[in-house]
Write a protein that holds these residues in place. Sequence first.
Motif, mmCIF file in Angstrom:
data_model
loop_
_atom_site.group_PDB
_atom_site.id
_atom_site.type_symbol
_atom_site.label_atom_id
_atom_site.label_comp_id
_atom_site.label_asym_id
_atom_site.label_seq_id
_atom_site.Cartn_x
_atom_site.Cartn_y
_atom_site.Cartn_z
ATOM 1 N N SER A 1 0.835 -1.203 0.000
ATOM 2 C CA SER A 1 0.000 0.000 0.000
ATOM 3 C C SER A 1 0.868 1.251 0.000
ATOM 4 O O SER A 1 0.538 2.245 -0.635
ATOM 5 N N GLN B 1 -7.876 0.829 -0.615
ATOM 6 C CA GLN B 1 -8.383 -0.302 0.162
ATOM 7 C C GLN B 1 -9.654 0.141 0.901
ATOM 8 O O GLN B 1 -10.647 -0.551 0.919
ATOM 9 N N ASP C 1 -6.184 -1.360 -4.679
ATOM 10 C CA ASP C 1 -5.563 -1.915 -3.474
ATOM 11 C C ASP C 1 -6.514 -2.933 -2.844
ATOM 12 O O ASP C 1 -7.571 -2.578 -2.344
ATOM 13 N N GLU C 2 -6.145 -4.187 -2.911
ATOM 14 C CA GLU C 2 -6.961 -5.301 -2.395
ATOM 15 C C GLU C 2 -8.426 -5.183 -2.807
ATOM 16 O O GLU C 2 -9.321 -5.163 -1.964
HETATM 17 MG MG LIG Z 1 -2.228 -2.627 2.370
#
Ligand SMILES: [Mg+2]
Lengths: 523, 318
Positions: free
Chosen positions: A52, A99, A177-178
Amino acid sequence: MTTTQPETRRLVVEMRDITKKFPGVIANEDVTLEVRRGEIHALLGENGAGKSTLMSVLCGLYQPDGGSLHLALHQEELCETVLRSPRHAIQAGIGMVYQHFKLIPTFSVTENILLGAEDTPTVLDLKQSGARIAEIAERFALPVDPEARVWQLSVGEQQRVEILKQLYRGAALLILDEPTAVLTPQESDALGETMHSLAASGVSIVFISHKLDEVLAYADRVTVLRGGKTAATVDVADVTKADLARLMVGRDVLFSADKPDAELGPDALVLHGVTAMGDRSVTAVNNVSLTVRGGEILGIAGVAGNGQKELVEVMTGLRTPTAGSVTVRGADLTGKSAIDFIQGGVAHVPADRLGQGLAGNLPLTDNVILKSFRSEPISHRSFLNKKAIREMSIRLIEAFNVLPGDPDAKASGLSGGNQQKLILAREIDATDRLAVGDEPAVLVAVYPTRGLDVGAIEIVRDALLNQRAIGAAVVMVSEDLDELRTLSDRIAVLHGGEVMGVVDPASTSKDDLGLLMAGERLS
Amino acid sequence: MDLDLVTSILAIATFAGASLVLATIGEIFTERVGILNLGVEGMMIMGAVTGFATAYRTNNVWLGVVVAGIVGGLMALVHAFATITLRADQIVSGLAITLLGTGLASFLGQVIGPDGGPLVGLTGPKFTKWPIPGLSSLPLVGEGFFNQDPIVYSLFVVVPVSWYFLYKTRPGLYLRAVGESASTSDAVGVSVFGRRYGYTVLGGVMAGVAGSHLSLSYTPGWTENLTGGRGWIVIALVIFATWNPARAVVGALLFGGVNAIQFRLQAEGTNLPASILNMSPYILTVLVLILITRTDKLRQTIGAPAGLGIPYHREERE
Ligand SMILES: [Mg+2]
Ligand SMILES: Nc1ncnc2c1ncn2[C@@H]1O[C@H](COP(=O)(O)OP(=O)(O)OP(=O)(O)O)[C@@H](O)[C@H]1O
């Protein structure tokens, strides 16, 4: 997967020797990342490996302490660029989907998309902008209602809004992100499709994931980070799942957990005809009766928003049911508060880590004792025992491999996965203490492995199975059907706040589970 | 109730409510970018004393208004610096501004009169009423809306423009976004820093001007404690208005109206002790706050800016 040879496509992003330090941690050290045009590039790494952070540097949020960035998103030649703010990055063609979504819940979809877009007119014309958004949504097959308020949308829909927002601004590089951590299996598949069609139209994509199957299915190339450094960049075609896991963790990882037969204890948690209202004053849990016995794991399956949240809140004393009763270890706790549930033997791993699980501004030590500060040896006649607190913190940090393991660091500085490990450590420790005699403790774990890397998932699964082995009654809410099937002894499927059925995972196929989740009873 | 009574209550309500409307809209702007400024009382009273002193010395009421606005703006700038740049606690800083303002105003009231003497008791220039021919003789609303001073008239522009700006324009959208979530705004390319400073100062300017309306028109002249806690009513009105400038008018008229009725009753010599009557606007404030928080559950989801009171720093995690 890819038809044209990826090598022949030109580079659009080159991050050279990026270093980013935080007080006490080097999050990225000489990291190199190359992305080609129209490529789907996965970024893998353990929790806290610096994924991240690296992406935050790429989208202008963090300033790197060293290294350089070269971009060719809006021009043919790579050109060194310094991104001083997210605004700059957006102008350079970089769009980030975080995220934790960057959406304003009280605003409409249109308003959210217009925020910060270059060509938003001074006097808003929401109708016309909405029409343009609908048109882009149509083109990329990302259905959303431009007039809906974001808080009314499901997580999957919110993610579509995020992607639309970046496309609306003409992003040529999309960072996710994810993205699948919070999606149902169906939604993940749809996202995979979207990524492919975007890549086909020339958009480059970097996505972070912990799910190796997904990486293998969606990506062209993978860069693996380990301990803040680049471990390798490989073509997906050349590697197996086990290879990737080894690159990430540095050792072999077992993907299946051994589960001995359950040794059932007494009834630990009994819900009888429970009905409860949701936050928007509609019935969220409808006449649910469930019994969880010591020594078993009861899985709760269902598409998000079908009453899991409210059901868990009823089980943990955070929500009072409007009808029915909740009995914990034989004591009727209906209408009692959370503290009575805790003292009655219920531990809780909440879905919302920073909201309900941790106090972000407090150090790890304080977070570790949140459930045990009333008892010996942590406190003695309302005075805290610093030494005992430290010992407990260090013991739990080591047992669950929370990184970085500085007990005095703020909890909010931990990466998402490590926050999760910290909560689990505290709650599982609590169940150990809560068990008295043959009376089992109850552990309610909501999405316990969400956002965790494969190594950490192993730790968590072992911990849950271990709880089961020592006789605790475990309730596990998850959206990951494979996880539910491997860990649970029984699975209760929720739909529209009702239990559609309680099934045996060994004799129920994934498809049947899917049908139950969609609200069809099995005949 | 006879018509004359209603007409005159409406007239006093409008007159008394004008400063509340101005300061409330200013505070709405400030809170909508996520900054809670409890310094309104301090900024208003400083606006009142400096506005009157300036007008007295220059014999120009307009100059008084300008100076009051500048003084209010400067005080808000201090709050902005403390809370945005230094990320100090907004409540503490705001209270400090109020304490500073009330103390300083009372000190200045002693020394900035003629020959370094007190301002108290002086009669200076004041705004006169500008009746609008024709309209001012309308029944019921004529007195209240069309026989007022220019500051009251300015609200005919300020209120709709503020509302339109907030809900219908891009800068308004961005301003609301910053107050809802600074980190989200920053990440999507809406800069936070400048907006927070700008609208905090704007709120101060409006509070300062509101203060000068008291000393140059509503109760012309300077006395200690001239604002009488109006700054605090403003804070409550912002909540009452659910951060919406249009609704601020309703609230301000209501409070102005209570004031007016209370004056009336006192003038007519009731048995009620004056102190109870004086308390009535504040009791109303508490009642209204209880009422809206109890009845309107949605208030929390659609009302208060979600980022109110939360400082922001880009590289720090929430
Ligand atoms: Mg992360
Ligand atoms: N703003 C910050 N302040 C302090 N430390 C930070 C900050 N951001 C990241 N870190 C630290 O930097 C390291 C890398 O964190 P990062 O969030 O990049 O990990 P990650 O690879 O995304 O992990 P996860 O898979 O758990 O999301 C961690 O040790 C984390 O604690």
